[in-house]
Write a protein that holds these residues in place. Structure first.
Motif, short mmCIF file in Angstrom:
data_model
loop_
_atom_site.label_atom_id
_atom_site.label_comp_id
_atom_site.label_asym_id
_atom_site.label_seq_id
_atom_site.Cartn_x
_atom_site.Cartn_y
_atom_site.Cartn_z
N ALA A 194 44.35 42.92 38.34
CA ALA A 194 44.58 44.29 38.27
C ALA A 194 42.55 44.54 37.29
O ALA A 194 41.88 45.22 37.29
N ILE A 195 41.95 42.78 37.62
CA ILE A 195 40.82 42.65 36.75
C ILE A 195 39.70 43.60 37.87
O ILE A 195 38.43 44.30 37.39
N LEU A 196 40.65 43.38 39.17
CA LEU A 196 39.57 43.27 39.87
C LEU A 196 39.77 45.20 40.34
O LEU A 196 38.93 45.77 40.94
N TYR A 200 36.89 47.57 41.23
CA TYR A 200 36.66 47.95 42.74
C TYR A 200 37.23 49.42 42.45
O TYR A 200 36.97 50.21 43.44
N GLY A 201 37.40 49.86 41.05
CA GLY A 201 37.51 51.37 41.16
C GLY A 201 36.28 52.69 40.66
O GLY A 201 35.37 52.22 41.77
N LYS A 202 36.45 54.09 40.67
CA LYS A 202 35.61 54.72 40.67
C LYS A 202 35.38 55.38 39.86
O LYS A 202 34.95 56.23 39.48
N ALA A 203 34.25 54.84 38.93
CA ALA A 203 33.44 55.11 37.82
C ALA A 203 32.05 55.31 38.35
O ALA A 203 31.89 54.28 39.54
N PRO A 204 31.85 55.67 37.33
CA PRO A 204 29.96 56.46 38.40
C PRO A 204 29.33 54.86 38.97
O PRO A 204 28.79 55.78 39.32
N ARG A 209 31.97 50.48 35.65
CA ARG A 209 33.15 49.29 36.11
C ARG A 209 33.04 48.30 35.72
O ARG A 209 34.73 47.65 34.67
N VAL A 210 32.23 46.95 35.38
CA VAL A 210 32.56 45.96 34.81
C VAL A 210 32.17 46.79 33.22
O VAL A 210 33.62 46.05 32.35
N LYS A 211 32.19 47.42 32.47
CA LYS A 211 32.29 47.62 31.07
C LYS A 211 33.71 47.82 30.68
O LYS A 211 34.74 47.43 29.82
N LEU A 212 33.93 48.77 31.52
CA LEU A 212 35.53 49.17 31.32
C LEU A 212 36.56 48.36 32.02
O LEU A 212 37.56 47.61 31.11
N ALA A 213 36.58 46.74 32.95
CA ALA A 213 36.70 46.15 33.21
C ALA A 213 36.38 44.87 31.61
O ALA A 213 37.85 44.67 31.31
N THR A 214 35.41 44.83 31.35
CA THR A 214 35.87 43.94 29.68
C THR A 214 36.15 44.14 28.97
O THR A 214 36.49 43.30 28.14
N ILE A 215 36.44 45.44 28.64
CA ILE A 215 37.00 45.95 27.45
C ILE A 215 38.77 46.06 27.35
O ILE A 215 38.87 44.98 26.70
N LEU A 331 42.70 45.28 50.77
CA LEU A 331 43.65 44.22 51.16
C LEU A 331 42.91 42.73 50.07
O LEU A 331 43.80 41.66 49.27
N LEU A 332 42.04 43.07 49.63
CA LEU A 332 41.38 41.94 48.79
C LEU A 332 42.46 42.23 47.33
O LEU A 332 42.41 41.34 47.02
N LEU A 333 42.20 43.38 46.56
CA LEU A 333 43.17 43.38 46.18
C LEU A 333 44.71 42.91 45.50
O LEU A 333 44.68 42.27 45.21
#
Length: 564
Positions: A194-196, A200-204, A209-215, A331-333
Motif C-alpha cells: 500500500a505504501i509502495l 508509485y502513484g501519479k502525484a505531481p 508522493r513521499v509526503k502522501l505515503a508518509t501521511i 509487478l513490483l507492487l
C-alpha cells in the motif's frame, strides 16, 4: 454511475442470491463470544471479545447490535442468536458490495472499462469471497478497508494537484489501512504494498508522493497504536508476559505439517473451488491405504487441471506485464503484496486456508486488469487465454461449484440424520463425530439463518481437528468432555463412523493428514468403550454406556490430561 457499474452489481446480486458458501469460519464462535460479553460472563482480562488478531470486529458487531439488534430480533422471531448472525452476515454482504465497487473504480483508473469489469467480477467469484461474503468473519470488512485505502490514496484530484489537497485523502487512507489491520492483523502484511502504491502513484512530484505515503503511514500507525493501547488498558495488560499470553490466545492452537506442500494447492484454492480433488492429491502424497489413488487419477482430476491453469494464468500475467511499458511497476507492487503473505502463510500460519491470501487480492486483480488490454498484438493468444480463465474457469467454474441447488440432496440427508439423533438423545447430550467434515458438524454453522438446520439442545463435538494442537491429546480431551457431561447427568453419543473398520471416501478422512493420528488408533479407542442403544441406522449414532468399566477408563484418561 449506475449504468456503468450495472454489470458488476448484477454479478454481485447473482452471487448473493444463487450461491451458497461452503465455509463460514468461526462465525458461530463469534456469536457466542459476543453474547457472553454482553452478559458479562467473562472477566475483561480473559474475554475473547478483545481478540488480538481481530481487535475491532467483535466490538463493531456489538455496537451495531446495540443499535439495531432489537428490531432484527423481532424480525427473526425473537431469537437473539439469529439476530446476531443476521447482522454479521448483512455487514459482510455490504462490505463485499463496497469492496467490489471500489475495486472496479480503482481498476478503471489503471485499465479500460471492460478489463475493470472482468477483474471485478472475477474478484466477486473467487472461492474465498464466495465463502466469506456471507459469513460473520472480519476478513471481507478488512479487505474492503484495504481497497478503500488504495482508492483514497490515488484519488484523481490527489494525483493531479498534490500539495494540501492530498492531506485529507492520505489521512483517511491511513485510517482505513489501520482499520483493515484492526479487523484482521495479517492485513499488516499488505502495508508495504500500500505504501509502495502511494509512492508509485501519479502525484505531481516525487516529494509529493513521499509526503502522501508518509501521511498515510502516520495515520495508519496512530490508528493501530491507539486501538491496541485502549484494549490493553481494558484487559489490564501491564507486563510483557501478559501481552504474550494475549497474543498466543488468538492463535487457535494451530499446528500444521508439510506447509510448503500445502501451499502449492492452498494458494490456487483461495481463488478456485477445487472441490474434493484436493483430497485426491493429499491421499496420493500421504499414500492413504484406505483410498489408494493413482498418479494418473491425480493428474487428470478437474482440481489438478484448475491448479495448473491457475499457475499458467499467473505466469501469463507476469510475462505480459514484464514486457509492457510500466508493467514492471505493477509487478513490483504485486510482489510487495504477495511475498510477505506467502512467507508468513508458510512459516507461521496455515497455508491451506483460503482467507490467508486475501491481503494480496487488490494487487493481484490490479495486475490482472492491467494485463488484459496489454495482451493483444503479439500476445493475442495469451490475451484470450487470460479472458477465458477469468470468465470461464474462475467465474463460471466457481459459480457452478457453489450453486445453491447442488447441495440440496446432501442437506436432506443431513436433516434425516439430525432428526434421528434428536429423537433419541436427551437434551444437552454430547455427540462425538470424526471431524468438521461430518454433516452434523458442518451444516449448522453453514446455515445459521436456517432454524431447521440447528441441532436442538445437542453439543456436536469434533474429535480430530486437523492443523490444531488438539490432535496431541485427543483421547484426553474427549475423556475430559465425557466426564464433564456425565457429571451433569447428560448423555454421550458416538457417530458410528468412529467405529468403522475403515473410513469411507465420502467421509473425507485422509490417513496421515494430521501426521499423528492413524485411523486404527481412532477406531480401537472408541471400540474399547461399551455402547448401549443406537439411533439412525448404519450411519447413525450409538450411546456410550455410563457403566463402571467406561467410568474407570474415562477417569484414567482425564487424570492424564490434568497432571497435578
Amino acid at each position: 454511475m449506475l449504468r456503468v457499474t450495472a454489470p458488476v452489481i448484477l454479478v454481485f446480486l447473482l452471487v448473493v442470491l444463487l450461491t451458497e458458501p461452503a465455509y463460514l469460519s468461526d462465525t458461530g464462535r463469534y456469536m457466542n463470544e459476543i453474547q457472553n460479553h454482553r452478559a458479562h460472563l467473562v472477566a475483561a482480562s480473559r474475554d475473547p471479545f478483545w481478540d488480538f488478531g481481530h481487535l475491532a470486529w467483535r466490538p463493531l458487531v456489538n455496537a451495531v447490535y446495540g443499535v439495531a439488534g432489537g428490531a432484527v430480533q423481532k424480525m427473526r422471531g425473537g431469537d437473539a442468536r439469529q439476530a446476531l448472525a443476521w447482522l454479521m452476515i448483512a455487514m459482510n454482504i455490504l462490505a463485499t458490495l463496497a469492496a467490489v465497487l471500489l475495486l472496479w473504480s480503482l481498476l478503471k483508473r489503471h485499465s479500460n472499462s471492460l478489463s475493470a469489469a472482468i477483474g471485478s467480477a472475477a474478484f466477486l467469484c473467487t472461492n474465498a469471497v464466495l465463502d466469506y461474503s456471507r459469513s460473520g468473519s472480519s476478513y471481507i470488512p478488512a479487505l474492503a478497508c484495504l481497497v478503500l485505502a488504495l482508492w483514497l490514496i490515488q484519488l484523481p484530484h490527489t494525483r493531479q494537484r498534490g500539495g494540501d489537497a492530498a492531506i485529507l485523502p492520505a489521512a483517511l487512507a491511513g485510517l482505513s489501512l489501520g482499520a483493515s489491520v484492526l479487523f484482521w492483523l495479517p492485513f499488516a502484511l499488505s502495508l508495504p504494498a500500500a505504501i509502495l502504491y502511494a509512492i508509485y502513484g501519479k502525484a505531481p512530484t516525487p516529494l509529493s508522493r513521499v509526503k502522501l505515503a508518509t501521511i498515510a503511514v502516520v495515520f495508519c500507525g496512530l490508528t493501530i497504536a491507539v486501538a491496541y493501547a485502549a484494549v490493553m488498558h481494558e484487559r489490564q495488560i501491564q507486563t510483557l508476559a501478559g501481552f504474550k499470553e494475549w497474543v498466543l490466545s488468538s492463535t487457535n492452537n494451530l499446528s500444521q505439517t508439510d506447509k510448503v506442500k500445502r501451499a502449492v494447492s492452498g494458494i490456487p484454492r483461495s481463488f478456485l473451488d477445487l472441490g474434493d480433488d484436493t483430497l485426491l492429491l493429499k491421499r496420493y502424497v500421504f499414500h492413504d491405504p484406505y483410498t489408494p489413488i493413482s498418479i494418473g487419477r491425480v493428474l487428470f482430476a478437474v482440481g489438478t487441471i484448475k491448479v495448473l491453469l491457475f499457475y499458467l494464468y499467473v505466469g501469463a500475467v507476469v510475462l505480459v506485464l514484464w514486457n509492457q511499458p510500466g508493467g514492471r511497476g505493477i509487478l513490483l507492487l504485486l510482489a510487495a503484496g504477495a511475498v510477505p503473505v506467502l512467507i508468513f502463510a508458510v512459516t507461521l500460519f496455515e497455508p491451506g486456508a483460503t482467507e490467508r491470501y486475501l491481503p494480496v487480492y487488490p494487487f493481484l486483480f490490479l495486475a490482472a486488469a492491467c494485463a488484459l488490454p496489454a495482451g493483444g498484438g503479439s500476445y493475442r493468444m495469451l490475451h484470450w487465454g487470460m479472458v477465458v480463465f477469468l470468465i470461464g474457469v474462475l467465474c463460471a467454474g466457481n459459480f457452478y461449484a457453489k450453486a445453491g441447488w447442488r447441495g440440496a440432496a446432501a442437506y436432506r440427508a443431513f436433516l434425516a440424520r439430525k432428526n434421528a439423533i434428536e429423537a433419541q438423545a436427551q437434551p444437552e447430550s454430547m455427540v462425538a463425530v470424526i471431524n468438521f467434515w461430518d454433516p452434523l458438524y458442518r451444516f449448522p454453522p453453514l446455515r445459521l439463518l436456517d432454524s431447521q438446520a440447528q441441532p436442538r439442545n445437542l453439543w456436536v463435538y469434533d474429535v480430530i481437528e486437523v492443523a490444531s494442537t488438539r490432535v496431541f491429546h485427543w483421547r484426553q480431551e474427549f475423556a475430559a468432555n465425557v466426564q464433564a457431561r456425565w457429571s451433569q447427568g447428560r448423555q454421550v453419543w458416538l457417530s458410528n463412523r468412529l467405529l468403522a473398520d475403515k473410513p469411507l471416501p465420502e467421509w473425507k478422512w485422509v490417513e496421515g493428514d494430521t501426521g499423528r493420528v492413524p485411523w486404527s488408533a481412532l477406531r480401537e479407542f472408541f471400540r474399547s468403550l461399551d455402547v448401549a442403544s443406537g439411533a439412525g441406522g448404519d450411519d447413525g449414532f450409538v450411546l456410550v454406556a455410563h457403566d463402571q468399566r467406561n467410568l474407570e477408563r474415562i477417569r484414567e484418561l482425564s487424570a492424564a490430561s490434568n497432571p497435578k
